[in-house]
Design an enzyme around this catalytic site. Structure first.
Site, PDB file in Angstrom:
ATOM      1  N   HIS A  96       0.855  -1.182   0.000  1.00  0.00           N
ATOM      2  CA  HIS A  96       0.000   0.000   0.000  1.00  0.00           C
ATOM      3  C   HIS A  96       0.887   1.227   0.000  1.00  0.00           C
ATOM      4  CE1 HIS A  96      -3.188   2.770   1.115  1.00  0.00           C
ATOM      5  NE2 HIS A  96      -4.006   1.834   0.711  1.00  0.00           N
TER       6      HIS A  96
ATOM      7  N   ASP B 182      -7.899  -5.619   0.223  1.00  0.00           N
ATOM      8  CA  ASP B 182      -8.346  -6.446  -0.911  1.00  0.00           C
ATOM      9  C   ASP B 182      -7.917  -7.897  -0.827  1.00  0.00           C
ATOM     10  OD1 ASP B 182      -9.700  -4.434  -2.187  1.00  0.00           O
ATOM     11  OD2 ASP B 182      -7.861  -3.634  -3.054  1.00  0.00           O
TER      12      ASP B 182
END
Ligand code: ACO
Length: 426
Positions: A303, A361
């Site tokens: 991320h 996710d």
């Protein structure tokens, strides 16, 4: 004395104000830099640039903290509901019982879309990706709700926010139904937001959808986890589109387009495809080697902001187990692959060194599949939930007196000026 930072450039020293937020790193205010020193800053990907001031969401990526209006995401996911989080994001405070009842009514009673919108869907191919349909259908809303597109009217801004939150599930369910060749299902006001959406997706004329509180709660929680995430690519897209004065429906359509990419909202679809491709636990080492050889990425990992476990992934993992158990899929081989892959990656030097952790996710694909959604719907569900974040951020921007049209500069490395050459002399 006010805090300042100094930079030296072209033999000159320029003093710049330093701003401090409630939390997070100090911010050097470079707004006057070009005027005072005739230089730009260079920051492709905005890795060191704050594009706005915001009071909505705070992330501490090193500590793995995500707060909405100050409230930690795990507390909201555990104790709140998606519609309450919507109110919080839009208004800044948790609602009283009376305020919430009014807000809920506003949303639940505006879930229907103009009948003409349904005809709009017929123009798409049946095999169109539902995200392609969403880009078109949401953009088209500005052609249907003219009475809430005056961005200078605070009441119209709020009505457009309510309309978007209310109608998004209806449009998303229609995108799904259209791809299945099934008739559209109208919303029902007595159902909760999540139940209504699940029913619009899974009910058919021959058989109504049967409510399941575990699945409805999981859906609601997934919406909470995706509601906002400060200035990510799609939110920045919404703000940039809106900075020119474009109407909110057009801005949200721009956000949907940005979200679609596999490095952003499209990652949940990619993460599930990856788990399917790996297939069995014994193939994980070979797959991990491919990631280290840079042949592909480990989707659902890494991320830009989190250099620690994404706090949303912790909640999503728990929800994943609950949903799989509720639908009797606790032995889903993909869950075994995901858990083993996570364990291996979290202990492998390649991932540890780069601070790569599971993001939201990683487990959302398996969960959404168990809820009955095909992979091409995953990003649509993300868009549905993120709509409140986009519209809250858009509203904040419009209401900020220092707001200007977004217009980045560039470092030009093309040809210097030259004279046009006629075609017969090239
Ligand atoms: N798998 C393998 N290696 C990775 C991954 C990954 N998923 N993510 C980053 N890296 C590596 C990079 O190759 C780079 O290595 P290097 O320093 O040796 O060159 C290093 O980690 C740093 O990565 P960057 O690309 O600089 O990180 P950035 O902040 O630009 O990217 C991103 C963040 C786009 C999310 C990236 O981690 C990624 O592509 N992940 C996979 C897609 C994904 O899951 N996206 C969902 C994000 S969450 C969301 O949108 C809801």
């Amino acid at each position: 004395m006010a805090e300042t930072a100094k930079i030296q450039v072209d033999g000159r020293t320029v003093e710049l104000p330093v701003m401090r937020g409630t939390d997070g790193p100090a911010v050097v205010d470079i707004r006057k830099l070009y005027g005072d020193a005739d230089v730009f800053t260079y920051d492709p990907g905005f890795t060191s640039t704050a594009s706005c001031e915001s009071k909505i969401t705070f992330i501490d990526g090193d500590k793995g903290i995500l707060l909405h209006r100050g409230y930690p995401i795990d507390q909201l996911a555990e104790k709140s509901s998606f519609l309450e989080v919507c109110y919080l994001l839009l208004h800044g405070e948790l609602p009283t019982a009376g305020e919430f009842a009014q807000f809920e009514k506003n949303i639940i009673y505006h879930t229907m879309v103009h009948e003409q919108v349904d005809r709009f869907f017929q123009g798409f191919r049946r095999d169109a990706h539902p995200m392609a349909i969403m880009c078109g259908a949401v953009g088209a809303m500005s052609a249907f709700y003219h009475d809430s597109t005056d961005i200078n009217d605070p009441e119209q801004r709020m009505i457009s926010a309510h309309r978007l939150i209310a109608k998004m599930p209806t449009l998303a369910a229609r995108a799904f139904k259209y791809s299945r060749g099934q008739p559209f299902v109208y919303p029902r006001n007595e159902l909760s937001y999540a139940e209504n959406f699940l029913r619009m997706c899974f009910s058919v004329p021959a058989e109504d959808w049967k409510p399941n509180p575990v699945l409805a709660k999981a859906m609601d929680r997934i919406f909470i986890l995706h509601a906002d995430h400060e200035q990510n690519a799609s939110t920045s897209t919404v703000r940039l589109a809106g900075s020119s004065g474009a109407n909110p429906f057009a801005c949200i359509a721009a956000g949907i387009a940005s979200l679609w990419g596999p490095k952003h909202g499209g990652a949940n679809e990619e993460a599930l495809n990856m788990l399917k491709e790996i297939g069995t636990v014994d193939r994980i080492p070979e797959f991990v080697q491919g990631v280290k050889d840079r042949r592909y990425l480990l989707m659902g990992f890494g991320h830009r902001v989190y250099k620690n476990y994404d706090p949303r992934a912790t909640v999503m993992q728990k929800s994943c187990h609950e949903v799989l158990e509720a639908v009797g899929h606790q032995d889903d081989p993909l869950l075994q692959v995901a858990m083993e892959l996570e364990k291996i990656a979290l202990n492998d030097e390649f991932f540890v060194q780069r601070k790569l952790y599971p993001n939201v996710d990683f487990y959302s694909g398996i969960t959404l599949r168990a809820l009955g959604f095909p992979p091409e719907m995953f990003t649509v569900l993300f868009a549905l939930a993120r709509t409140v974040g986009w519209i809250a951020q858009w509203k904040e921007m419009i209401e900020d007196p220092s707001q200007k049209i977004g217009r980045p500069r560039q470092l030009y490395t093309g040809s210097p000026q030259r004279d046009y050459v006629a075609v017969d002399r090239r």
